[in-house]
Design an enzyme around this catalytic site. Structure first.
Site, PDB file in Angstrom:
ATOM      1  N   HIS A   1       0.839  -1.219   0.099  1.00 27.73           N
ATOM      2  CA  HIS A   1      -0.003  -0.228   0.052  1.00 27.73           C
ATOM      3  C   HIS A   1       0.838   1.222  -0.107  1.00 27.73           C
ATOM      4  O   HIS A   1       0.024   2.501   0.071  1.00 27.73           O
ATOM      5  CB  HIS A   1      -0.934  -0.033   1.213  1.00 27.73           C
ATOM      6  CG  HIS A   1      -1.883  -0.828   1.266  1.00 27.73           C
ATOM      7  ND1 HIS A   1      -3.214  -0.782   0.676  1.00 27.73           N
ATOM      8  CD2 HIS A   1      -1.726  -2.205   1.670  1.00 27.73           C
ATOM      9  CE1 HIS A   1      -3.829  -1.789   0.930  1.00 27.73           C
ATOM     10  NE2 HIS A   1      -3.158  -2.778   1.413  1.00 27.73           N
TER      11      HIS A   1
ATOM     12  N   LYS B   1      -8.589  13.720   5.039  1.00 27.97           N
ATOM     13  CA  LYS B   1      -7.799  12.664   4.959  1.00 27.97           C
ATOM     14  C   LYS B   1      -6.714  12.561   5.838  1.00 27.97           C
ATOM     15  O   LYS B   1      -6.557  13.772   6.575  1.00 27.97           O
ATOM     16  CB  LYS B   1      -7.186  12.405   3.532  1.00 27.97           C
ATOM     17  CG  LYS B   1      -6.430  13.795   3.128  1.00 27.97           C
ATOM     18  CD  LYS B   1      -5.784  13.927   1.465  1.00 27.97           C
ATOM     19  CE  LYS B   1      -6.689  13.719   0.406  1.00 27.97           C
ATOM     20  NZ  LYS B   1      -6.776  12.400  -0.102  1.00 27.97           N
ATOM     21  N   ARG B   2      -5.782  11.523   6.299  1.00 26.67           N
ATOM     22  CA  ARG B   2      -4.959  11.635   7.310  1.00 26.67           C
ATOM     23  C   ARG B   2      -4.034  12.874   6.918  1.00 26.67           C
ATOM     24  O   ARG B   2      -3.871  13.340   5.599  1.00 26.67           O
ATOM     25  CB  ARG B   2      -4.010  10.525   7.418  1.00 26.67           C
ATOM     26  CG  ARG B   2      -4.716   9.323   8.054  1.00 26.67           C
ATOM     27  CD  ARG B   2      -5.358   9.856   9.596  1.00 26.67           C
ATOM     28  NE  ARG B   2      -3.958   9.889  10.166  1.00 26.67           N
ATOM     29  CZ  ARG B   2      -3.401   8.973  11.202  1.00 26.67           C
ATOM     30  NH1 ARG B   2      -4.231   7.835  11.335  1.00 26.67           N
ATOM     31  NH2 ARG B   2      -2.518   9.257  12.009  1.00 26.67           N
TER      32      ARG B   2
ATOM     33  N   LYS C   1       0.533  14.328   1.246  1.00 26.11           N
ATOM     34  CA  LYS C   1      -0.923  14.884   0.588  1.00 26.11           C
ATOM     35  C   LYS C   1      -1.119  16.291   0.447  1.00 26.11           C
ATOM     36  O   LYS C   1      -2.257  16.710   0.037  1.00 26.11           O
ATOM     37  CB  LYS C   1      -1.823  14.190   1.705  1.00 26.11           C
ATOM     38  CG  LYS C   1      -1.897  12.641   1.700  1.00 26.11           C
ATOM     39  CD  LYS C   1      -2.716  12.066   2.783  1.00 26.11           C
ATOM     40  CE  LYS C   1      -2.744  10.489   3.192  1.00 26.11           C
ATOM     41  NZ  LYS C   1      -3.246  10.172   2.510  1.00 26.11           N
TER      42      LYS C   1
ATOM     43  N   THR D   1      -8.600   6.453  -1.559  1.00 25.60           N
ATOM     44  CA  THR D   1     -10.077   5.962  -1.937  1.00 25.60           C
ATOM     45  C   THR D   1     -11.103   6.966  -1.366  1.00 25.60           C
ATOM     46  O   THR D   1     -12.057   7.011  -2.008  1.00 25.60           O
ATOM     47  CB  THR D   1     -10.228   4.713  -0.901  1.00 25.60           C
ATOM     48  OG1 THR D   1      -9.598   5.232   0.446  1.00 25.60           O
ATOM     49  CG2 THR D   1      -9.601   3.394  -1.328  1.00 25.60           C
TER      50      THR D   1
ATOM     51  N   LYS E   1     -14.843   8.055  -3.299  1.00 21.49           N
ATOM     52  CA  LYS E   1     -16.185   8.172  -2.494  1.00 21.49           C
ATOM     53  C   LYS E   1     -16.664   9.567  -3.041  1.00 21.49           C
ATOM     54  O   LYS E   1     -18.052   9.701  -3.093  1.00 21.49           O
ATOM     55  CB  LYS E   1     -15.960   8.394  -0.946  1.00 21.49           C
ATOM     56  CG  LYS E   1     -15.405   7.018  -0.366  1.00 21.49           C
ATOM     57  CD  LYS E   1     -14.877   7.057   0.978  1.00 21.49           C
ATOM     58  CE  LYS E   1     -14.187   5.705   1.330  1.00 21.49           C
ATOM     59  NZ  LYS E   1     -13.214   5.786   2.448  1.00 21.49           N
TER      60      LYS E   1
HETATM   61  C1  26Q Z   1       3.523   1.033  10.467  1.00 25.61           C
HETATM   62  C2  26Q Z   1       4.413   0.767  11.426  1.00 25.61           C
HETATM   63  C3  26Q Z   1       4.197   1.223  12.805  1.00 25.61           C
HETATM   64  C4  26Q Z   1       3.395   2.124  12.918  1.00 25.61           C
HETATM   65  C5  26Q Z   1       2.376   2.494  11.947  1.00 25.61           C
HETATM   66  C6  26Q Z   1       2.330   1.857  10.733  1.00 25.61           C
HETATM   67  C7  26Q Z   1       1.528   2.047   9.632  1.00 25.61           C
HETATM   68  C8  26Q Z   1       0.167   1.966  10.058  1.00 25.61           C
HETATM   69  C9  26Q Z   1      -0.776   2.379   8.946  1.00 25.61           C
HETATM   70  C10 26Q Z   1       1.876   2.203   8.446  1.00 25.61           C
HETATM   71  C11 26Q Z   1       0.908   2.585   7.375  1.00 25.61           C
HETATM   72  C12 26Q Z   1      -0.308   2.483   7.593  1.00 25.61           C
HETATM   73  C13 26Q Z   1      -1.429   3.073   6.590  1.00 25.61           C
HETATM   74  C14 26Q Z   1      -1.294   2.867   5.536  1.00 25.61           C
HETATM   75  C15 26Q Z   1      -2.425   3.475   4.417  1.00 25.61           C
HETATM   76  O1  26Q Z   1      -3.423   3.661   4.810  1.00 25.61           O
HETATM   77  N1  26Q Z   1      -2.200   3.366   3.064  1.00 25.61           N
HETATM   78  C16 26Q Z   1      -3.150   3.897   2.330  1.00 25.61           C
HETATM   79  O2  26Q Z   1      -3.724   2.693   1.828  1.00 25.61           O
HETATM   80  C17 26Q Z   1      -4.655   3.064   1.095  1.00 25.61           C
HETATM   81  C18 26Q Z   1      -5.465   1.689   0.783  1.00 25.61           C
HETATM   82  O3  26Q Z   1      -4.771   1.022  -0.192  1.00 25.61           O
HETATM   83  C19 26Q Z   1      -4.490   3.702  -0.377  1.00 25.61           C
HETATM   84  O4  26Q Z   1      -5.600   4.178  -0.854  1.00 25.61           O
HETATM   85  C20 26Q Z   1      -3.712   5.057   0.154  1.00 25.61           C
HETATM   86  O5  26Q Z   1      -3.191   5.478  -1.062  1.00 25.61           O
HETATM   87  C21 26Q Z   1      -2.380   4.749   0.945  1.00 25.61           C
HETATM   88  O6  26Q Z   1      -1.671   5.634   1.526  1.00 25.61           O
END
Ligand code: 26Q
Length: 798
Positions: free
Chosen positions: A346, A532-533, A538, A642, A646
């Protein structure tokens, strides 16, 4: 169908009777909590019937099943979804109406299950909805976090994090299954006895499953999301007292780590990853052995989808169980494992790829570490045999420079590696993971993300759903039917209907914002939204700078002012608690809002709001109320997005870069129906290779941008210290990796085009309708069918 939902009267009398029996209260005096609980229990009983039926059907046939392993499931509220998918909405609404009650209000009692950070977690939730609704035998596997993603408060313009105590009133949907608990070993040592590894763990943790039903839409199918809770067993390290130990263990399923770019390896997060991966794999294997004699058939009966690298440790755990516990030879176990696991990537941000320091990994998971070492040894040997030089081997190795590369483990241990949008997959194949793609050309594939149109259109936008009903009687079952709206794009009637729908949703959002935050938005203004986050890539900051630019122009340029259509800029974003810069950007947006909203000279034309605590339920109100959807990441950085889908499905136009799934949106709607700007992914790549980005030169030559950047530190914001935003201006001028100033001019021009287009109502709503009509492609039903046929090789129940 359960008889008490036969009609509204039967429902109402049962509802009242249960309130009296359970809470000794008459309906008129019942609290929302009491009403919610009783309604939830009644709905759960319908679910239970279908759930049993689905289980029985599945135990009688031997269909292959998919297990979606994810550290995050951002489910939001389930009550509305469950009532809708079971087809009970009408009866319940009518029944409550007799007593003057509003189902909406009762539904609002449920807390969001916010067990995810953002896109990746919400994608998992949409996938579960599509899996059940399409009738596939598929289950989620994750962690029952006691606290989900923090609740955000804004104080003095700054983000404050509060714990998300989502379980405080209990959770009607979950079913605890003590009988299916699994013990998960940690720490300790491995001793080789007669050539066999015998693992003596320091502690055994009890993983107790809580199953949450996933209700398919109108098909009687119920699958489930299995969430593991960590609890102590008798086996604790000798030096720890029972109370301290109890609380330490519960921490494993204690809270969700906020997505953090500056994360170092945290032992607890590694424990979380192993905890739910090991429990999930073991329960799959136990179930498999109840049905089948041995493991030869495992890859034909089970597929494990690994959602990002977070659960990639399943590769090693499956090997451990097969080799150590069930006595398989390594080669046979490896063959089974690599035909069972599939991995989704991702992200391409290098800093987000997980690597664990061996110093942490080895003591926590000594046997798993040995297995990873052996996988790595064999993999490196294979590369050397193929003629790879040592440098290349080190680059691809699973363990190198004292770290375990989880993405490498996932790729080597899986039969499929997929990206989440066409552009993203191409970047993976041709740039980021080029060597792996050369090594395993057939593993790599694309599965463009999707969203469930049931939650994101049918539920969140009944007004637009009614319009859809006028052109298709089957769009809920077949979202491609949305395309039937296309030929209505040129009719006055449909443009007017869509315009009216948009207005209704904007009024509703404006009311909520006024009630919660006291800021009054004009529903006739353009609702320009970025939710979004908060991440630098972004580029919420670029949006903020542009608003400052607009404000300056409105104050100084009467032509500009005359031509300017009123805008309301809406932001929603959580910043990871440790991400200092992202939090500064929140403060900046709030500071801008404070200034421009209170300037009588501009306040009819320009409003800015940062909505507090953006979450799934808030998104359900925001998505339908948007005119212009901000999707403005630096090209190549957003894997898919995503939210963009929406917004599109609810009739917003996108202002965006050619990044992630925006590329596919643009292809579907045509360049005249999207507001594109900025460098494309190749150009960004080239600028980075050539090191030609020169923000200082842009600042020197762009008068308006120059002013905006100066205003960050020249006392323009009277209410904050002069140096408050120094680091933002320094970042923009000296250390910005995301090319904000480079793309600013293109962004400004795209906004000018949007402004002019909106004034031509007929043209705007024509474009809107085309966007809605083409959005069926982004239903997660399409995505899930592709996973099912191209990766999982599974067939629907029935
Ligand atoms: C990793 C290690 C330690 C703490 C947190 C994390 C961590 C947590 C969440 C790393 C990444 C995430 C989330 C990533 C994420 O949401 N990626 C998004 O995934 C979506 C679904 O595929 C895409 O649409 C987005 O583009 C992408 O940013």
């Amino acid at each position: 169908m359960n008889t008490y939902f036969k009609d509204e009267y039967t429902f109402l009398s049962e509802f009242k009777e249960r309130l009296e029996k359970r809470y000794i209260v008459e309906l008129a005096n019942a609290s929302t909590r009491q009403k919610y609980n009783v309604l939830g229990e009644m709905v759960s009983e319908v679910i239970a019937d279908n759930w049993m039926d689905t289980k029985n059907v599945l135990s009688n046939n031997n269909l292959k099943e998919v297990y979606y392993f994810s550290m995050e499931f951002l489910m939001g509220r389930l009550i509305t979804n469950n009532i809708m998918n079971l087809g009970l909405r009408n009866v319940i609404e009518k029944g409550l109406e007799i007593e003057g009650l509003d189902l909406n209000e009762i539904e609002h009692f449920e807390s969001d299950a916010g067990l995810g950070n953002g896109g990746l977690g919400r994608l998992a939730a949409c996938f579960l909805d599509s899996i059940a609704s399409l009738g596939y035998p598929g289950y989620g596997n994750g962690i029952r976090y006691r606290y989900g993603l923090f609740e955000q408060k804004i104080q003095g313009g700054y983000q404050i994090e509060k714990p998300d105590d989502w379980l405080k009133d209990g959770y009607v949907w979950e079913v605890r299954k003590d009988e299916e608990s699994i013990t998960v070993p940690f720490g300790g040592k491995v001793i080789f006895e007669e050539g066999n590894a015998v693992y003596y763990p320091d502690e055994l943790i009890n993983a107790v499953p809580y199953d949450v039903p996933i209700v398919g839409n109108d098909n009687g199918v119920i699958t489930h999301l299995r969430l593991w809770n960590a609890e102590p067993t008798e086996k604790r390290p000798s030096d720890k007292d029972a109370f301290a130990y109890d609380s330490e263990i519960r921490k494993i399923s204690g809270f969700l780590y906020p997505d953090d770019t500056t994360r170092e390896g945290k032992v607890l997060r590694l424990k979380q990853q192993y905890f739910f991966s090991a429990a999930g794999v073991k329960s799959i294997i136990e179930r498999h052995l109840e049905k089948y004699e041995d493991f030869a058939l495992l890859p034909e009966k089970v597929v494990i989808q690994i959602n990002d690298t977070h659960p990639s440790i399943v590769v090693a755990e499956l090997m451990r169980l097969l080799v150590d516990d069930h006595g398989l030879e390594w080669d046979e176990a490896w063959d089974i494992t690599t035909r069972t696991c599939a991995y989704t990537n991702h992200t391409i941000l290098a800093e987000a790829l997980e690597k664990w320091s061996v110093d942490i990994f080895q003591p926590v998971l000594p046997r798993i570490y040995q297995i990873v070492e052996e996988i790595n040894r064999r993999f490196c040997k294979e590369l050397l045999d193929k003629g790879y030089d040592q440098e290349k081997v080190t680059k691809l190795a699973i363990i190198s420079n004292g770290r375990v590369h989880m993405a490498h483990l996932a790729i080597v241990g899986s039969f499929s590696v997929n990206g989440v949008a066409a552009l993203h997959t191409n970047i993976l194949k041709n740039i980021e993971m080029k060597d792996f793609s050369n090594l395993y050309p057939n593993k790599f594939n694309n599965k463009t993300n999707g969203i469930t149109h049931r939650r994101w259109l049918l539920h969140s936008n009944p007004e637009l759903s009614s319009i859809m009903d006028m052109v298709s009687d089957n769009w809920v079952n077949d979202p491609n039917e949305l395309e039937k709206l296309l030929k209505k794009a040129t009719t006055k009637k449909y443009r007017t209907l869509v315009k009216k729908m948009k207005k209704t949703k904007k009024v509703a959002l404006a009311e909520r914002i006024e009630k919660e935050q006291g800021i009054k938005l004009d529903p006739n203004s353009i609702f320009d939204i970025q939710v979004k986050r908060l991440h630098e890539y972004k580029r919420q900051l670029m949006n903020a700078l542009h608003i400052m630019y607009v404000y300056n122009k409105l104050k100084s340029d009467s032509n500009f002012k005359e031509n300017y259509y009123p805008h309301s800029f809406i932001f929603g974003a959580k910043a990871a608690s440790g991400y200092h810069f992202a939090k500064k950007v929140i403060k900046l947006i709030n500071t801008i809002a404070e200034k421009v909203n209170n300037d009588p000279e501009t306040s009819d034309l320009l409003k800015v709001v940062f909505v507090e605590n953006y979450n799934v339920t808030y998104a359900e109100a925001i998505m339908p109320a948007c005119d212009l959807s901000e999707q403005i990441s630096t090209a190549s950085k957003e894997a898919s997005g995503t939210g963009n889908m929406k917004f599109m499905m609810n009739g917003a136009l996108t202002i965006g870069t050619l990044d992630g799934a925006n590329v596919e949106i643009a292809e579907l709607v045509g360049e005249e129906n999207i507001l594109l700007f900025g460098l494309n992914a190749d150009e960004v790549n080239q600028v980075n290779i050539d090191k030609t980005y020169n923000p200082k030169a842009i600042y020197d030559n762009h008068v308006d941008l120059h002013l905006v950047i100066d205003q960050l530190t020249n006392g323009f914001f009277e209410d904050v210290a002069k140096e408050e935003f120094r680091e933002i201006s320094d970042r923009l001028l000296f250390s910005d990796n995301y090319l904000v100033l480079e793309d600013f001019e293109g962004y400004r021009l795209a906004h000018a085009r949007a402004n002019d287009l909106y004034k031509d109502e007929e043209a705007w709503f024509k474009a809107t309708i085309i966007n809605i009509a083409k959005s069926g492609y982004f239903s997660s039903d399409r995505t899930i069918k592709q996973y099912a046929t191209e990766i999982w090789n599974i067939k629907p129940i029935k």
